[in-house]
Scaffold this motif. Structure first.
Motif, PDB file in Angstrom:
ATOM      1  N   ILE A 115       1.040  -0.857   0.455  1.00 47.80           N
ATOM      2  CA  ILE A 115       0.058  -0.795  -0.127  1.00 47.80           C
ATOM      3  C   ILE A 115       0.814   1.451   0.228  1.00 47.80           C
ATOM      4  CG2 ILE A 115      -1.628   1.648   1.529  1.00 47.80           C
ATOM      5  CD1 ILE A 115      -3.191  -1.467  -0.541  1.00 47.80           C
ATOM      6  N   GLU A 136      -8.358   3.797  -0.041  1.00 51.38           N
ATOM      7  CA  GLU A 136      -9.253   3.001  -0.224  1.00 51.38           C
ATOM      8  C   GLU A 136      -8.963   1.800  -1.252  1.00 51.38           C
ATOM      9  OE1 GLU A 136     -13.897   3.140  -1.042  1.00 51.38           O
ATOM     10  OE2 GLU A 136     -12.556   4.686  -0.983  1.00 51.38           O
ATOM     11  N   CYS A 189     -11.408  -2.085   2.523  1.00 50.89           N
ATOM     12  CA  CYS A 189     -11.124  -1.978   3.627  1.00 50.89           C
ATOM     13  C   CYS A 189     -10.446  -0.706   3.265  1.00 50.89           C
ATOM     14  CB  CYS A 189      -9.372  -2.257   4.164  1.00 50.89           C
ATOM     15  SG  CYS A 189      -9.176  -3.599   5.271  1.00 50.89           S
ATOM     16  N   TYR A 232      -7.140   2.424   4.271  1.00 53.60           N
ATOM     17  CA  TYR A 232      -5.961   2.745   4.742  1.00 53.60           C
ATOM     18  C   TYR A 232      -6.316   4.308   5.005  1.00 53.60           C
ATOM     19  CZ  TYR A 232      -5.913  -1.960   3.044  1.00 53.60           C
ATOM     20  OH  TYR A 232      -6.064  -3.226   2.974  1.00 53.60           O
ATOM     21  N   THR A 240      -2.937   6.908   7.388  1.00 55.19           N
ATOM     22  CA  THR A 240      -1.671   6.905   7.958  1.00 55.19           C
ATOM     23  C   THR A 240      -1.345   8.506   8.210  1.00 55.19           C
ATOM     24  OG1 THR A 240      -0.886   5.203   6.229  1.00 55.19           O
ATOM     25  CG2 THR A 240       0.744   6.409   7.330  1.00 55.19           C
ATOM     26  N   SER A 243     -11.728  -2.997  13.147  1.00 56.23           N
ATOM     27  CA  SER A 243     -11.087  -1.671  12.530  1.00 56.23           C
ATOM     28  C   SER A 243     -10.100  -1.608  13.762  1.00 56.23           C
ATOM     29  CB  SER A 243     -12.583  -0.848  12.323  1.00 56.23           C
ATOM     30  OG  SER A 243     -13.192  -0.974  11.440  1.00 56.23           O
ATOM     31  N   TYR A 291      -6.232   0.133  14.817  1.00 60.60           N
ATOM     32  CA  TYR A 291      -4.793   0.993  14.185  1.00 60.60           C
ATOM     33  C   TYR A 291      -3.652   0.694  15.250  1.00 60.60           C
ATOM     34  CZ  TYR A 291      -5.479   3.583  18.585  1.00 60.60           C
ATOM     35  OH  TYR A 291      -5.609   3.926  20.080  1.00 60.60           O
ATOM     36  N   ASP A 342      -0.827   3.997  11.577  1.00 63.55           N
ATOM     37  CA  ASP A 342      -1.405   3.571  10.682  1.00 63.55           C
ATOM     38  C   ASP A 342      -2.781   2.775  11.188  1.00 63.55           C
ATOM     39  OD1 ASP A 342       0.338   3.383   8.789  1.00 63.55           O
ATOM     40  OD2 ASP A 342       1.358   2.221   9.959  1.00 63.55           O
ATOM     41  N   VAL A 357      -6.812   0.520  10.240  1.00 63.38           N
ATOM     42  CA  VAL A 357      -7.360  -0.088   9.335  1.00 63.38           C
ATOM     43  C   VAL A 357      -8.616   0.230   9.336  1.00 63.38           C
ATOM     44  CG1 VAL A 357      -7.544  -2.147   8.183  1.00 63.38           C
ATOM     45  CG2 VAL A 357      -5.753  -1.299   9.116  1.00 63.38           C
ATOM     46  N   CYS A 358      -9.886   0.211   8.005  1.00 65.58           N
ATOM     47  CA  CYS A 358     -10.960   0.494   8.594  1.00 65.58           C
ATOM     48  C   CYS A 358     -11.397  -0.341   7.482  1.00 65.58           C
ATOM     49  CB  CYS A 358     -11.723   2.365   8.396  1.00 65.58           C
ATOM     50  SG  CYS A 358     -11.226   2.928   8.825  1.00 65.58           S
ATOM     51  N   ARG A 359     -12.139  -1.603   8.427  1.00 64.64           N
ATOM     52  CA  ARG A 359     -12.699  -2.452   7.476  1.00 64.64           C
ATOM     53  C   ARG A 359     -13.651  -2.209   6.924  1.00 64.64           C
ATOM     54  NH1 ARG A 359      -8.979  -7.375   6.896  1.00 64.64           N
ATOM     55  NH2 ARG A 359      -7.647  -7.825   8.431  1.00 64.64           N
TER      56      ARG A 359
END
Length: 138
Positions: free
Chosen positions: A32, A62, A66, A68, A70, A113, A115, A123, A125-127
């Motif tokens: 990513i 996106e 997920c 992402y 950062t 989700s 972090y 970072d 991560v949103c599922r």
């Protein structure tokens, strides 16, 4: 600012990663993002931003499953960095008391989700939430 003895190693790793990433097929990437900070280039003046107030900057990427997020952590600020997940938004705090609300274009699965804060970077991560009838990917 003194040279870090590992700067050359980090530069070599960065060159190697650039080569690997440039040779990867454009479809279906597995990486990513990538950043190596190895210090100032030789002869460059040291830039001290401690007196300047800077706006919180973050990156949102996106993917299929997920989203992402950062951001760099403000190491000078009082208080720990954190992320709070809501149904269609994320609240990001990179340190201190100031929070940034990031509105998302879809619903996220809040319990899944997460972090991580490591090496001055936060970072998240949103599922994405699966719609009824949609097959969940792993």
């Amino acid at each position: 600012m003194a040279n870090n003895p590992y700067d050359e190693m980090f530069r070599n790793i960065a060159r190697l990663m650039e080569k690997i990433l440039s040779d990867m097929p454009l479809h279906d990437p597995k990486i990513i993002g990538f950043t190596i900070i190895s210090g100032s280039p030789e002869g460059a003046p040291y830039l001290d931003l401690s007196d300047e107030e800077e706006e919180s900057e973050f990156e949102v990427i996106e993917g299929d499953d997920c989203i992402y997020i950062t951001a760099a952590v403000d190491t000078r600020a009082q208080g720990a960095p954190y992320v709070t997940f809501q149904k269609e938004s994320v609240t990001l705090c990179v340190g201190g008391e100031e929070e940034t609300v990031i509105d998302l274009d879809c619903e996220i699965d809040v319990p899944h989700s997460f972090y991580n804060v490591q090496h001055g970077v936060i970072d998240a991560v949103c599922r994405k939430k699966s719609m009824p009838g949609e097959i969940a990917r792993s």
